[in-house]
Write a protein that holds these residues in place. Structure first.
Motif, PDB file in Angstrom:
ATOM      1  N   ASP A 201       0.849  -1.199   0.000  1.00 65.63           N
ATOM      2  CA  ASP A 201       0.000   0.000   0.000  1.00 65.63           C
ATOM      3  C   ASP A 201       0.886   1.250   0.000  1.00 65.63           C
ATOM      4  O   ASP A 201       0.881   2.052   0.924  1.00 65.63           O
ATOM      5  N   TYR A 202       1.643   1.417  -1.089  1.00 64.07           N
ATOM      6  CA  TYR A 202       2.644   2.487  -1.164  1.00 64.07           C
ATOM      7  C   TYR A 202       1.973   3.852  -1.310  1.00 64.07           C
ATOM      8  O   TYR A 202       0.923   3.997  -1.919  1.00 64.07           O
ATOM      9  N   ALA A 203       2.621   4.864  -0.739  1.00 61.97           N
ATOM     10  CA  ALA A 203       2.071   6.220  -0.741  1.00 61.97           C
ATOM     11  C   ALA A 203       1.979   6.759  -2.166  1.00 61.97           C
ATOM     12  O   ALA A 203       2.948   6.709  -2.923  1.00 61.97           O
ATOM     13  N   ALA A 204       0.788   7.280  -2.508  1.00 61.51           N
ATOM     14  CA  ALA A 204       0.581   7.807  -3.859  1.00 61.51           C
ATOM     15  C   ALA A 204      -0.721   8.573  -3.911  1.00 61.51           C
ATOM     16  O   ALA A 204      -1.650   8.307  -3.147  1.00 61.51           O
ATOM     17  N   ASP A 205      -0.775   9.524  -4.839  1.00 63.85           N
ATOM     18  CA  ASP A 205      -2.054  10.168  -5.105  1.00 63.85           C
ATOM     19  C   ASP A 205      -2.881   9.271  -6.023  1.00 63.85           C
ATOM     20  O   ASP A 205      -2.490   8.136  -6.327  1.00 63.85           O
ATOM     21  N   ALA A 206      -4.033   9.747  -6.474  1.00 61.18           N
ATOM     22  CA  ALA A 206      -4.939   8.917  -7.259  1.00 61.18           C
ATOM     23  C   ALA A 206      -4.372   8.539  -8.617  1.00 61.18           C
ATOM     24  O   ALA A 206      -4.887   7.632  -9.273  1.00 61.18           O
ATOM     25  N   ARG A 207      -3.297   9.206  -9.060  1.00 56.68           N
ATOM     26  CA  ARG A 207      -2.644   8.851 -10.322  1.00 56.68           C
ATOM     27  C   ARG A 207      -1.438   7.949 -10.109  1.00 56.68           C
ATOM     28  O   ARG A 207      -0.813   7.503 -11.066  1.00 56.68           O
ATOM     29  N   GLY A 208      -1.036   7.730  -8.847  1.00 59.43           N
ATOM     30  CA  GLY A 208       0.086   6.850  -8.562  1.00 59.43           C
ATOM     31  C   GLY A 208       1.391   7.558  -8.265  1.00 59.43           C
ATOM     32  O   GLY A 208       2.438   6.900  -8.183  1.00 59.43           O
ATOM     33  N   TYR A 209       1.373   8.878  -8.068  1.00 60.15           N
ATOM     34  CA  TYR A 209       2.592   9.644  -7.818  1.00 60.15           C
ATOM     35  C   TYR A 209       2.570  10.284  -6.429  1.00 60.15           C
ATOM     36  O   TYR A 209       1.509  10.443  -5.813  1.00 60.15           O
ATOM     37  N   SER A 210       3.748  10.674  -5.953  1.00 55.57           N
ATOM     38  CA  SER A 210       3.851  11.312  -4.651  1.00 55.57           C
ATOM     39  C   SER A 210       5.075  12.235  -4.652  1.00 55.57           C
ATOM     40  O   SER A 210       5.736  12.413  -5.673  1.00 55.57           O
ATOM     41  N   TRP A 211       5.347  12.830  -3.499  1.00 58.22           N
ATOM     42  CA  TRP A 211       6.565  13.603  -3.260  1.00 58.22           C
ATOM     43  C   TRP A 211       7.339  12.919  -2.129  1.00 58.22           C
ATOM     44  O   TRP A 211       6.730  12.450  -1.166  1.00 58.22           O
ATOM     45  N   GLY A 212       8.653  12.869  -2.268  1.00 52.72           N
ATOM     46  CA  GLY A 212       9.421  12.255  -1.201  1.00 52.72           C
ATOM     47  C   GLY A 212      10.901  12.200  -1.513  1.00 52.72           C
ATOM     48  O   GLY A 212      11.388  12.838  -2.452  1.00 52.72           O
ATOM     49  N   VAL A 213      11.611  11.399  -0.726  1.00 49.97           N
ATOM     50  CA  VAL A 213      13.056  11.281  -0.855  1.00 49.97           C
ATOM     51  C   VAL A 213      13.452   9.831  -0.620  1.00 49.97           C
ATOM     52  O   VAL A 213      12.861   9.139   0.227  1.00 49.97           O
ATOM     53  N   ALA A 214      14.424   9.351  -1.390  1.00 49.25           N
ATOM     54  CA  ALA A 214      14.931   7.987  -1.243  1.00 49.25           C
ATOM     55  C   ALA A 214      16.446   8.010  -1.350  1.00 49.25           C
ATOM     56  O   ALA A 214      17.020   8.745  -2.167  1.00 49.25           O
ATOM     57  N   LEU A 215      17.103   7.213  -0.513  1.00 49.97           N
ATOM     58  CA  LEU A 215      18.560   7.094  -0.511  1.00 49.97           C
ATOM     59  C   LEU A 215      18.928   5.639  -0.774  1.00 49.97           C
ATOM     60  O   LEU A 215      18.388   4.730  -0.131  1.00 49.97           O
ATOM     61  N   GLU A 216      19.858   5.425  -1.728  1.00 46.28           N
ATOM     62  CA  GLU A 216      20.298   4.077  -2.081  1.00 46.28           C
ATOM     63  C   GLU A 216      21.811   3.970  -1.904  1.00 46.28           C
ATOM     64  O   GLU A 216      22.559   4.886  -2.240  1.00 46.28           O
ATOM     65  N   TRP A 217      22.245   2.819  -1.401  1.00 44.08           N
ATOM     66  CA  TRP A 217      23.667   2.517  -1.261  1.00 44.08           C
ATOM     67  C   TRP A 217      23.975   1.255  -2.047  1.00 44.08           C
ATOM     68  O   TRP A 217      23.442   0.185  -1.756  1.00 44.08           O
ATOM     69  N   TYR A 218      24.802   1.395  -3.089  1.00 45.96           N
ATOM     70  CA  TYR A 218      25.214   0.283  -3.926  1.00 45.96           C
ATOM     71  C   TYR A 218      26.612  -0.158  -3.506  1.00 45.96           C
ATOM     72  O   TYR A 218      27.543   0.664  -3.416  1.00 45.96           O
TER      73      TYR A 218
END
Length: 448
Positions: A201-218
């Motif tokens: 149940d990922y955060a999203a508006d009715a079109r499937g988009y949102s605002w946020g931040v993500a950090l990845e470590w490879y």
């Protein structure tokens, strides 16, 4: 003659030197290089037409799938612009337009049949900003790998050990659960249960988009991702709640790449936690018991609640042109579905085959199955006559919702495909007194 002999000998030496240099670079992991892009522009358009046959049902409710024959369609078109403003930085902007008509007003199923149809779809073409985000990469040295030019992806070389920060307006699925064989309803499987974890149940508006931040470590074969995105103000609505430290969707994902019999694969574990103003099914049941009415989640949306879930994902190449995928996921199911669909548990898997072996390398063939379920309290709420955002037959003879989907994606020209797709759904909306449902689809897609 002497000049031609000297020139040809010099050319041979140049070629020999280039071959030796290439061998040396290959030994250091730099053979597969790409020309870096400072900017790119991509485009896609997708049209999906669906035909649902009539089906038997002992009864129907306020949010049931209609039993008579129906037809629906969706259309999306997206321009995707990328620009590299400085070393390691990437800025992306995606204007998009969409229109559509959903089956039964987008009610009556846990696994909806068209991943391109949005909860806000209407027959009028609407344009909007789908994405506007910044990606910053910090390399940590070591071997490098090539990044090919693509939608929201600038070509170049990156360190296999690196940090990547993504911030702005985008889809959570742009970063998380990127399964290679079952992720994109524009080119792969259409059903919502197959485009990601059904219970995510990922955060999203009715079109499937949102605002946020993500950090990845490879770090070589390992990737760790973490992100926070804002929730809609009300379940499955367009307006977003910008109080990111109070109402949010958090997720953490661990990914490991491996090789089996020389074929690549990946394993992922994803955990999510949502906190926002949600209704609890048990509260609605308790209120109905006290008042003697029908339970309604809209009457008990009074406080902040937390919803948690976990999912496991596999992608594995079996041959160069054959890959399989599998997902298993679970959510606690105590609170209402807030931003995706009404699934609390899901198992899915399938196979994707490229047409190389029959001389059609740009074609693909897919076959997948999904089995969706609900939590005990969610079942009790529906059996008592309650309506969820998407489902509610007035009563419930519970059985897991079972979905089979198959498709053939035919390449018509360099940048155009037509897909023939068929889905069969047993126990729609988890009700053994309804169905089965058969849906045929035709998808037209172009991208360049």
């Amino acid at each position: 003659m002497r000049f031609n002999f000297i020139a040809s000998r010099q050319m041979a030496l140049v070629r020999l030197a280039a071959a030796l240099a290439g061998a040396m670079l290959s030994g250091f992991g730099f053979a597969d290089t790409v020309q870096p892009e400072d900017w790119n522009a991509k485009f896609q358009a997708t049209y999906v037409w669906q035909d649902k046959r009539s089906f038997p049902a002992a009864y129907s409710g306020g949010h049931s799938l209609k039993t008579d024959k129906e037809r629906s369609y969706s259309f999306t078109t997206t321009a995707m612009f990328g620009w590299r403003p400085w070393a390691g930085g990437e800025l992306y902007f995606n204007p998009e337009a969409a229109r559509g008509l959903a089956l039964s007003g987008l009610t009556g199923l846990g696994g909806f049949t068209n991943g391109e149809i949005a909860r806000s779809s209407s027959r009028r073409l609407k344009s909007y900003r789908a994405r506007l985000f910044l990606r910053q990469t910090w390399g940590e040295g070591g071997e490098q790998e090539a990044v090919e030019s693509g939608a929201n992806q600038l070509a170049g070389m990156v360190d296999r050990r690196r940090w990547v920060l993504t911030a702005g307006n985008l889809s959570v699925l742009d970063v998380f659960d990127g399964n290679a064989y079952s992720h994109d309803p524009r080119t792969q499987f259409l059903n919502w249960s197959l485009m990601t974890h059904g219970a995510y149940d990922y955060a999203a508006d009715a079109r499937g988009y949102s605002w946020g931040v993500a950090l990845e470590w490879y770090h070589d074969d390992w990737v760790v991702r973490a992100g926070r995105f804002i929730q809609p103000k009300l379940p499955n609505q367009q307006a977003l709640d910008r109080h990111i430290f109070r109402h949010y969707g958090d997720q953490v994902e661990l990914e490991h790449a491996h090789s089996i019999a020389g074929q690549p694969g990946k394993l992922r574990v994803l955990a999510f936690s949502n906190r926002t103003r949600m209704s609890r099914y048990q509260d609605a049941l308790d209120l109905a018991e006290r008042t003697g009415g029908t339970p309604d989640i809209n009457d008990v949306r009074t406080g902040e609640q937390t919803k948690r879930g976990i999912g496991f994902s596999l992608e594995q190449a079996l041959l160069d042109d054959v890959g399989l995928f599998g997902r298993a996921n679970w959510a606690d199911g105590k609170t209402e579905t807030y931003a995706f669909t009404e699934i609390d548990r899901s198992l899915s898997g399938g196979v994707l085959i490229k047409g190389t072996s029959w001389g059609r390398g740009q074609d693909s063939l897919g076959l997948a199955v999904a089995r969706n379920g609900l939590s005990d309290v969610h079942r009790d709420y529906l059996a008592a006559g309650g309506l969820g955002f998407f489902i509610g037959d007035g009563r419930l003879n519970y059985r897991p919702e079972a979905i089979v989907e198959s498709f053939y994606n035919l390449n018509l020209a360099k940048a155009a495909w037509i897909t023939l797709d068929w889905q069969r759904i047993r126990n729609p909306a988890y009700n053994a007194d309804r169905g089965p449902v058969n849906v045929a689809s035709v998808r037209l897609h172009t991208e360049f």
